[in-house]
Design an enzyme around this catalytic site. Structure first.
Site, PDB file in Angstrom:
ATOM      1  N   CYS A   1      10.917 -67.220  -6.146  1.00  0.00           N
ATOM      2  CA  CYS A   1      11.872 -66.751  -7.155  1.00  0.00           C
ATOM      3  C   CYS A   1      13.289 -67.050  -6.674  1.00  0.00           C
ATOM      4  CB  CYS A   1      11.701 -65.265  -7.417  1.00  0.00           C
ATOM      5  SG  CYS A   1      12.876 -64.660  -8.672  1.00  0.00           S
TER       6      CYS A   1
ATOM      7  N   HIS B   1       5.729 -74.929 -12.789  1.00  0.00           N
ATOM      8  CA  HIS B   1       6.675 -75.085 -13.902  1.00  0.00           C
ATOM      9  C   HIS B   1       6.274 -76.279 -14.753  1.00  0.00           C
ATOM     10  CE1 HIS B   1       9.797 -72.296 -12.319  1.00  0.00           C
ATOM     11  NE2 HIS B   1       9.276 -72.647 -11.153  1.00  0.00           N
TER      12      HIS B   1
ATOM     13  N   GLU C   1       9.384 -67.312 -18.772  1.00  0.00           N
ATOM     14  CA  GLU C   1       8.831 -67.138 -17.437  1.00  0.00           C
ATOM     15  C   GLU C   1       7.418 -66.576 -17.445  1.00  0.00           C
ATOM     16  OE1 GLU C   1      10.693 -65.439 -14.138  1.00  0.00           O
ATOM     17  OE2 GLU C   1      12.712 -66.082 -14.671  1.00  0.00           O
TER      18      GLU C   1
ATOM     19  N   CYS D   1      16.437 -68.781 -14.551  1.00  0.00           N
ATOM     20  CA  CYS D   1      15.273 -68.951 -13.665  1.00  0.00           C
ATOM     21  C   CYS D   1      15.677 -69.971 -12.606  1.00  0.00           C
ATOM     22  CB  CYS D   1      14.071 -69.430 -14.472  1.00  0.00           C
ATOM     23  SG  CYS D   1      12.590 -69.696 -13.469  1.00  0.00           S
TER      24      CYS D   1
HETATM   25  N1  LIG Z   1       8.095 -65.692 -13.168  1.00  0.00           N
HETATM   26  C1  LIG Z   1       8.057 -66.555 -11.991  1.00  0.00           C
HETATM   27  C2  LIG Z   1       8.656 -65.839 -10.769  1.00  0.00           C
HETATM   28  C3  LIG Z   1      10.155 -65.625 -10.929  1.00  0.00           C
HETATM   29  C4  LIG Z   1      10.879 -66.941 -10.940  1.00  0.00           C
HETATM   30  C5  LIG Z   1      12.321 -66.885 -11.432  1.00  0.00           C
HETATM   31  N2  LIG Z   1      12.828 -65.582 -11.764  1.00  0.00           N
HETATM   32  C6  LIG Z   1      13.261 -67.603 -10.489  1.00  0.00           C
HETATM   33  O1  LIG Z   1      14.459 -67.247 -10.445  1.00  0.00           O
HETATM   34  O2  LIG Z   1      12.815 -68.559  -9.823  1.00  0.00           O
HETATM   35  C7  LIG Z   1       6.595 -66.952 -11.678  1.00  0.00           C
HETATM   36  O3  LIG Z   1       5.681 -66.191 -12.019  1.00  0.00           O
HETATM   37  O4  LIG Z   1       6.416 -68.023 -11.073  1.00  0.00           O
END
Ligand SMILES: N[C@H](CCC[C@H](N)C(=O)O)C(=O)O
Length: 278
Positions: free
Chosen positions: A72, A163, A212, A221
């Site tokens: 994250c 992603h 997300e 993100c």
């Molecule tokens: N929801 C993302 C984790 C948070 C990523 C995001 N908040 C960032 O700033 O990289 C996942 O399940 O892979």
């Protein structure tokens, strides 16, 4: 239990400081409760901060649905500032242990105040099986995905977390809440995926919206911004150093040609301290 609310460009987190690595089950339940925007504190995620044997500090990030995420970027910047201002201000360069490894961070100060944080987000993972995505070939670039009879072209990249980057005409106006959930749970993503909808304006500038995994639409993100630049470079849509415009603000992302690491620079803000009584 005391907590600290922070955010990185509006991607907001509850940080809890612990004496040891948390129980995943307990943190998953706590994440769902504390992240609830009506019955709890309200946040996109819960971040456990605790001592590390392999770095200056360790963190684990739990999405608001309780799932443990590997990476994250926005939370990394918040943990870096939290560590520097609340635990130890000895060094402006230190390392954070995450689920996917030890990541260097740099505190960037202006007139004695923390202005930005730079994070080494590591090397992108591009092999489909390791992302994971069900796609043929060595790279999952410019692939086709269909949902509700609509076809999208996407490129899949992992920054530790999966992603799918989809180029659209006007990202600012794209119906993220309609297509995000359908694509997040699409069968070609065995571990689901974060979905980025992007418009590349020039080799140095892109606008990105995001749905997300385990959260929904967020204002920013960090790992998604990194994936957007990597996917854009691989598909010839942008350069290696790109300003990423997000609803919550801008991130500077660079995919370094020498070490192949992706570096992300942006702000991290404290909002309030609180006591969790539930
Ligand atoms: N929801 C993302 C984790 C948070 C990523 C995001 N908040 C960032 O700033 O990289 C996942 O399940 O892979």
């Amino acid at each position: 239990m005391n907590f600290t609310k922070m955010h990185g460009l509006g991607n907001d987190f509850v940080l809890v400081c612990q004496v040891q690595a948390p129980s995943q089950t307990e943190m998953s339940t706590l994440a769902r409760k504390m992240c609830d925007r009506h019955l709890g504190v309200g946040a996109d995620g819960l971040v456990a901060v605790y001592p590390s044997a392999s770095a200056d500090v360790a963190m684990r990030i739990f999405n608001s649905d309780g799932t443990l995420a590997e990476q994250c970027g926005n939370a990394m910047r918040c943990v870096a500032r939290y560590y520097y201002e609340r635990i130890s201000s000895e060094k402006t360069e230190f390392a954070i242990e995450t689920k996917v490894g030890v990541q260097p961070v740099w505190i960037i100060e202006e007139r004695g105040k923390v202005k930005q944080v730079r994070v080494d987000m590591g090397k992108p993972v591009l092999v489909p099986k390791q992302i994971p995505v069900l796609a043929a070939g060595e790279l999952a670039v410019n692939k086709v995905i269909r949902a509700n009879d609509k076809t999208f072209r996407f490129s899949a990249v992992s920054m530790g977390n999966p992603h799918a980057v989809i180029e659209v005409n006007e990202a600012e106006k794209f119906p993220v809440d309609v297509w995000g959930p359908l694509l997040e749970s699409h069968e070609i993503f065995p571990q689901k995926a974060n979905i980025e909808f992007v418009t590349y304006h020039s080799p140095q500038e892109v606008t990105m919206r995001v749905w997300e995994r385990g959260v929904g639409q967020t204002m920013a993100c960090g790992s998604g911004a990194c994936a957007t630049v990597v996917a854009g470079f691989l598909s010839g849509r942008c350069g290696r150093k790109v300003l990423v415009h997000l609803p919550g603000g801008d991130l500077m992302v660079e995919w370094d040609e020498q070490d192949q690491h992706v570096y992300m620079t942006g702000p991290a803000e404290f909002v309030f301290d609180g006591a969790w009584l539930s």
